[in-house]
Design a protein around this motif. Structure first.
Motif, PDB file in Angstrom:
ATOM      1  N   ALA A   1      53.656  49.567  42.132  1.00  0.00           N
ATOM      2  CA  ALA A   1      54.217  48.575  41.219  1.00  0.00           C
ATOM      3  C   ALA A   1      54.986  47.554  42.036  1.00  0.00           C
ATOM      4  CB  ALA A   1      55.127  49.245  40.188  1.00  0.00           C
ATOM      5  N   SER A   2      55.277  46.421  41.415  1.00  0.00           N
ATOM      6  CA  SER A   2      56.042  45.377  42.088  1.00  0.00           C
ATOM      7  C   SER A   2      56.938  44.680  41.078  1.00  0.00           C
ATOM      8  CB  SER A   2      55.110  44.365  42.761  1.00  0.00           C
ATOM      9  OG  SER A   2      54.264  43.738  41.799  1.00  0.00           O
ATOM     10  N   SER A   3      58.054  44.158  41.585  1.00  0.00           N
ATOM     11  CA  SER A   3      59.003  43.437  40.740  1.00  0.00           C
ATOM     12  C   SER A   3      59.887  42.589  41.625  1.00  0.00           C
ATOM     13  CB  SER A   3      59.855  44.414  39.920  1.00  0.00           C
ATOM     14  OG  SER A   3      60.812  43.718  39.156  1.00  0.00           O
TER      15      SER A   3
ATOM     16  N   SER B   1      49.501  62.022  35.151  1.00  0.00           N
ATOM     17  CA  SER B   1      48.921  60.685  35.050  1.00  0.00           C
ATOM     18  C   SER B   1      50.015  59.638  34.961  1.00  0.00           C
ATOM     19  CB  SER B   1      48.003  60.576  33.829  1.00  0.00           C
ATOM     20  OG  SER B   1      46.924  61.477  33.926  1.00  0.00           O
ATOM     21  N   LEU B   2      49.837  58.561  35.722  1.00  0.00           N
ATOM     22  CA  LEU B   2      50.746  57.416  35.713  1.00  0.00           C
ATOM     23  C   LEU B   2      49.937  56.148  35.499  1.00  0.00           C
ATOM     24  CD1 LEU B   2      52.974  58.266  38.818  1.00  0.00           C
ATOM     25  CD2 LEU B   2      53.563  58.640  36.424  1.00  0.00           C
ATOM     26  N   CYS B   3      50.489  55.214  34.751  1.00  0.00           N
ATOM     27  CA  CYS B   3      49.795  53.955  34.482  1.00  0.00           C
ATOM     28  C   CYS B   3      50.831  52.845  34.341  1.00  0.00           C
ATOM     29  CB  CYS B   3      48.953  54.065  33.207  1.00  0.00           C
ATOM     30  SG  CYS B   3      48.183  52.527  32.678  1.00  0.00           S
ATOM     31  N   VAL B   4      50.696  51.795  35.143  1.00  0.00           N
ATOM     32  CA  VAL B   4      51.576  50.627  35.051  1.00  0.00           C
ATOM     33  C   VAL B   4      50.889  49.606  34.162  1.00  0.00           C
ATOM     34  CG1 VAL B   4      52.736  48.791  36.302  1.00  0.00           C
ATOM     35  CG2 VAL B   4      52.553  51.071  37.326  1.00  0.00           C
ATOM     36  N   ALA B   5      51.492  49.313  33.011  1.00  0.00           N
ATOM     37  CA  ALA B   5      50.919  48.373  32.041  1.00  0.00           C
ATOM     38  C   ALA B   5      51.494  46.983  32.284  1.00  0.00           C
ATOM     39  CB  ALA B   5      51.212  48.839  30.618  1.00  0.00           C
ATOM     40  N   ARG B   6      50.606  46.050  32.582  1.00  0.00           N
ATOM     41  CA  ARG B   6      51.015  44.677  32.883  1.00  0.00           C
ATOM     42  C   ARG B   6      50.582  43.755  31.744  1.00  0.00           C
ATOM     43  NH1 ARG B   6      49.134  46.935  37.709  1.00  0.00           N
ATOM     44  NH2 ARG B   6      50.713  46.985  39.360  1.00  0.00           N
TER      45      ARG B   6
ATOM     46  N   GLY C   1      54.288  37.503  30.260  1.00  0.00           N
ATOM     47  CA  GLY C   1      55.516  37.152  29.548  1.00  0.00           C
ATOM     48  C   GLY C   1      56.539  38.252  29.414  1.00  0.00           C
ATOM     49  N   ARG C   2      56.301  39.438  29.956  1.00  0.00           N
ATOM     50  CA  ARG C   2      57.294  40.501  29.861  1.00  0.00           C
ATOM     51  C   ARG C   2      57.166  41.429  31.072  1.00  0.00           C
ATOM     52  NH1 ARG C   2      54.990  44.227  24.855  1.00  0.00           N
ATOM     53  NH2 ARG C   2      52.782  44.180  25.449  1.00  0.00           N
ATOM     54  N   PRO C   3      58.241  42.164  31.407  1.00  0.00           N
ATOM     55  CA  PRO C   3      58.199  43.046  32.574  1.00  0.00           C
ATOM     56  C   PRO C   3      57.184  44.176  32.385  1.00  0.00           C
ATOM     57  CG  PRO C   3      60.466  42.626  31.877  1.00  0.00           C
ATOM     58  CD  PRO C   3      59.574  42.113  30.784  1.00  0.00           C
ATOM     59  N   ASP C   4      56.656  44.647  33.503  1.00  0.00           N
ATOM     60  CA  ASP C   4      55.733  45.770  33.451  1.00  0.00           C
ATOM     61  C   ASP C   4      56.455  47.033  32.999  1.00  0.00           C
ATOM     62  OD1 ASP C   4      54.028  43.959  34.526  1.00  0.00           O
ATOM     63  OD2 ASP C   4      54.002  44.817  36.532  1.00  0.00           O
ATOM     64  N   VAL C   5      55.727  47.897  32.325  1.00  0.00           N
ATOM     65  CA  VAL C   5      56.271  49.185  31.922  1.00  0.00           C
ATOM     66  C   VAL C   5      55.392  50.282  32.502  1.00  0.00           C
ATOM     67  CG1 VAL C   5      57.322  48.320  29.813  1.00  0.00           C
ATOM     68  CG2 VAL C   5      54.982  49.187  29.759  1.00  0.00           C
ATOM     69  N   LEU C   6      55.956  51.464  32.600  1.00  0.00           N
ATOM     70  CA  LEU C   6      55.241  52.626  33.114  1.00  0.00           C
ATOM     71  C   LEU C   6      54.961  53.582  31.965  1.00  0.00           C
ATOM     72  CD1 LEU C   6      54.277  54.387  35.598  1.00  0.00           C
ATOM     73  CD2 LEU C   6      56.572  55.403  35.535  1.00  0.00           C
ATOM     74  N   VAL C   7      53.724  54.057  31.900  1.00  0.00           N
ATOM     75  CA  VAL C   7      53.356  55.083  30.933  1.00  0.00           C
ATOM     76  C   VAL C   7      52.991  56.337  31.716  1.00  0.00           C
ATOM     77  CG1 VAL C   7      51.855  55.709  29.000  1.00  0.00           C
ATOM     78  CG2 VAL C   7      52.453  53.311  29.380  1.00  0.00           C
TER      79      VAL C   7
ATOM     80  N   TYR D   1      54.883  59.037  27.446  1.00  0.00           N
ATOM     81  CA  TYR D   1      56.227  58.512  27.696  1.00  0.00           C
ATOM     82  C   TYR D   1      56.111  57.080  28.216  1.00  0.00           C
ATOM     83  CZ  TYR D   1      58.169  63.244  27.274  1.00  0.00           C
ATOM     84  OH  TYR D   1      58.545  64.486  26.813  1.00  0.00           O
ATOM     85  N   VAL D   2      56.961  56.186  27.686  1.00  0.00           N
ATOM     86  CA  VAL D   2      57.001  54.791  28.121  1.00  0.00           C
ATOM     87  C   VAL D   2      58.360  54.524  28.763  1.00  0.00           C
ATOM     88  CG1 VAL D   2      56.690  52.381  27.447  1.00  0.00           C
ATOM     89  CG2 VAL D   2      55.501  54.189  26.189  1.00  0.00           C
ATOM     90  N   TRP D   3      58.338  53.902  29.974  1.00  0.00           N
ATOM     91  CA  TRP D   3      59.559  53.711  30.753  1.00  0.00           C
ATOM     92  C   TRP D   3      59.732  52.253  31.168  1.00  0.00           C
ATOM     93  CZ3 TRP D   3      62.101  58.395  31.484  1.00  0.00           C
ATOM     94  CH2 TRP D   3      61.330  59.549  31.366  1.00  0.00           C
ATOM     95  N   ARG D   4      60.985  51.828  31.210  1.00  0.00           N
ATOM     96  CA  ARG D   4      61.349  50.662  32.015  1.00  0.00           C
ATOM     97  C   ARG D   4      61.653  51.224  33.396  1.00  0.00           C
ATOM     98  NH1 ARG D   4      64.617  49.534  27.520  1.00  0.00           N
ATOM     99  NH2 ARG D   4      66.495  49.964  28.763  1.00  0.00           N
ATOM    100  N   TRP D   5      60.620  51.260  34.210  1.00  0.00           N
ATOM    101  CA  TRP D   5      60.681  52.069  35.429  1.00  0.00           C
ATOM    102  C   TRP D   5      61.714  51.574  36.441  1.00  0.00           C
ATOM    103  CZ3 TRP D   5      59.494  49.327  39.804  1.00  0.00           C
ATOM    104  CH2 TRP D   5      58.754  48.156  39.645  1.00  0.00           C
TER     105      TRP D   5
END
Length: 568
Positions: free
Chosen positions: A310-312, A352-357, A360-366, A375-379
């Motif tokens: 992931a990147s930010s 399992s990990l998935c970064v949802a991009r 217009g909004r920050p990526d989240v981790l599922v 589970y959905v995270w603001r990683w």
């Protein structure tokens, strides 16, 4: 038994599909086959290579005349099902009886743990097949991992479907996830032992061919004499002398054990000492690690089960998951030692990990695994946004399901602005795809369950970010009614943008009909194929581990994790 397409990856308009030990490339527009790469049949498995390297006559001391010595290091025991374990015990009992009849084994004891007779075959076949796939962003290189040799292959892709092998590097432990860095220069490899390594995509010749060691005289290790003082050894509560595992090298650089026949008395420990004498060079080589260039980035105290990048804010991160319910966010090299945060809240293993991009909004981790929900995270903050129940939807497909094991999470974005994000979840041995819409508030809402004609194995998104984005899913129908052949299907959105329908995705594979998918693949039974393809549920802890007062970190749990790492 024929392998289904157990792994999928996408390089632009080219679909990369691994079937057994082969990698086939197809044009996604017309389904034509462009090229094929096959794991070289001469590649040795790790066990075979280690056995061949350790031969008497390399300076190690030989056993005394008349002593019976097993051929090769002690056989690694594998976790098998009840029927396989019972069969192994029966064969072992027959071997003990035969030894008694031949005047051997006077104490009548069975072989110790870890000393499985050579005649006992593992319940899990040693069939080569591709376990992991990755690729660079521009599709110029494809990275693959094969099992059971644990080789990491780098293949050069000309962009037209032709592959050329560049390198093969045997990893110290079996990788569970791989990824290529955003700059396409580094491979990240996470293994089941709990470590993440970085390797250059293109290894330098000097790193892969280190200078040869200086010549040494192969002077045999002198046999201990009666004047040699006995080194005190620790004893077990029952008074049995135990051998230590301390090792060293003699003046010539050869392996030398700290124990000797004068300090070892039990038959079990004497046999172990003879193995150390014969195969000491192999043990020493294992301790030194691989010769090719690699860097240890980070490690978990538990078995790693997944990895995502992931990147930010122009900074890259490595997100890892383990069997002990942890999700960890670490900075990418050169600061991989810095732990940014943890995403804690799972009650079972995370697989399992998935970064949802989305625009217009920050990526989240599922994340998901052995729990009943997604589970959905603001990683970046380690904050939990919410959960979405999955087990209840699985039970509508399989009413007998009591637990689930999530094998894959995939984020698909559609629409002109790319903000319409759907998360697809797949569970082991469940013939369905579960679609969840990601809301602007970062919550998941179940929208549709699509029945599949077989068991899902892997999936990739085709046309990401476009209005006609779809999901390609590889299926295995060997355990179903056989109404549809094992192959690839596509999931497309309906007119209401909520339902998803499954249809066949035609690939022209007739050119490769008759070509084997790996050494011994044709000899696989349906049951053996199942054991190779479906291993996620084995990550679930036993009741004893769950009740461990140390949270699964006690000696028993650590041993179980190590055993699972070698099995997978």
């Amino acid at each position: 038994m024929k392998f289904p397409c157990q792994r999928l990856h996408l390089c632009g308009d080219i679909l990369v599909a691994a079937r057994g030990a082969r990698i086939n490339l197809f044009n996604v527009q017309d389904g034509s086959r462009l090229g094929t790469w096959a794991r070289p049949s001469g590649s040795k498995t790790a066990t075979a290579a280690e056995t061949e390297e350790a031969k008497p006559g390399d300076g190690s001391s030989a056993p005394a005349a008349g002593e019976e010595v097993e051929q090769g290091p002690p056989t690694k025991r594998r976790k098998v099902d009840e029927s396989g374990e019972a069969q192994a015990m029966e064969v072992e009992a027959q071997d003990v009886t035969a030894e008694k009849q031949n005047g051997q084994g006077q104490n009548g004891k069975k072989a110790g743990k870890g000393q499985t007779p050579a005649r006992i075959k593992s319940a899990i076949p040693e069939t080569p097949f591709v376990t992991l796939l990755a690729a660079t962003k521009n599709g110029s290189h494809i990275v693959a991992v094969t099992s059971p040799d644990k080789n990491l292959w780098v293949l050069e892709h000309d962009g037209k479907g032709n592959l050329r092998e560049l390198s093969s590097r045997p990893m110290p432990k079996r990788p569970c996830a791989i990824a290529v860095s955003p700059d396409d220069k580094t491979i990240f490899s996470a293994d089941k032992f709990g470590d993440v390594y970085s390797l250059p995509l293109i290894p330098s010749p000097a790193a892969d061919h280190p200078p040869a060691p200086s010549a040494q005289t192969d002077t045999p290790t002198p046999e201990p004499t009666s004047d040699t003082p006995a080194t005190p050894q620790p004893s077990s509560p029952s008074g049995t002398t135990l051998t230590t595992t301390t090792t060293a090298t003699d003046a010539t650089g050869h392996f030398k054990s700290s124990a000797d026949p004068s300090t070892v008395h039990t038959k079990r420990n004497l046999r172990a000492l003879r193995h150390q004498a014969l195969y000491g060079s192999t043990y020493q080589k294992r301790a030194e690690g691989p010769a090719f260039e690699h860097t240890l980035l980070l490690g978990h105290v538990s078995m790693l089960t997944g990895m995502a990048l992931a990147s930010s804010q122009k900074r890259d991160y490595i997100i890892t998951a383990d069997r002990d319910e942890h999700v960890r966010v670490s900075r990418a090299p050169p600061h991989a030692h810095v732990i940014e945060t943890f995403c804690l809240g799972h009650g079972s293993f995370v697989s399992s990990l998935c970064v949802a991009r989305s625009a217009g909004r920050p990526d989240v981790l599922v994340s998901a695994g052995g729990d009943d929900a997604l589970y959905v995270w603001r990683w970046e903050e380690g904050a939990l946004c919410g959960t979405a129940d999955l087990l209840s939807h699985v039970r509508r497909v399989d009413g007998a399901a009591a637990k689930i094991a999530v094998t894959g999470l995939h984020a698909l974005s559609r629409g002109a602005d790319g903000q319409d994000v759907t998360i697809f979840a797949f569970c082991e041995r469940i013939q369905a795809a579960f679609a969840f819409a990601l809301s602007p508030s970062n919550t998941l809402v179940h929208t549709h369950t699509t029945p599949l004609p077989g068991l899902p194995l892997d999936a990739v998104v085709l046309g990401q970010g476009t209005p006609d984005a779809r999901l390609l899913v590889s299926i295995d129908s060997s355990s179903s009614d056989g109404s549809a052949p094992s192959g690839i299907i596509q999931l497309q959105a309906g007119s209401d943008d909520k339902t998803w329908t499954a249809s066949a995705f035609a690939l022209q594979e007739q050119e490769v009909e008759g070509e084997g998918e790996g050494e011994g693949a044709a000899d696989l039974t349906a049951e053996e194929l199942q054991k190779l393809l479906y291993t996620t549920e084995t990550l679930r802890k036993s009741d004893m581990e769950e009740g461990d007062e140390f949270g699964g970190k006690g000696p028993g749990a650590a041993g179980a994790a190590d055993g699972e790492a070698e099995q997978q």
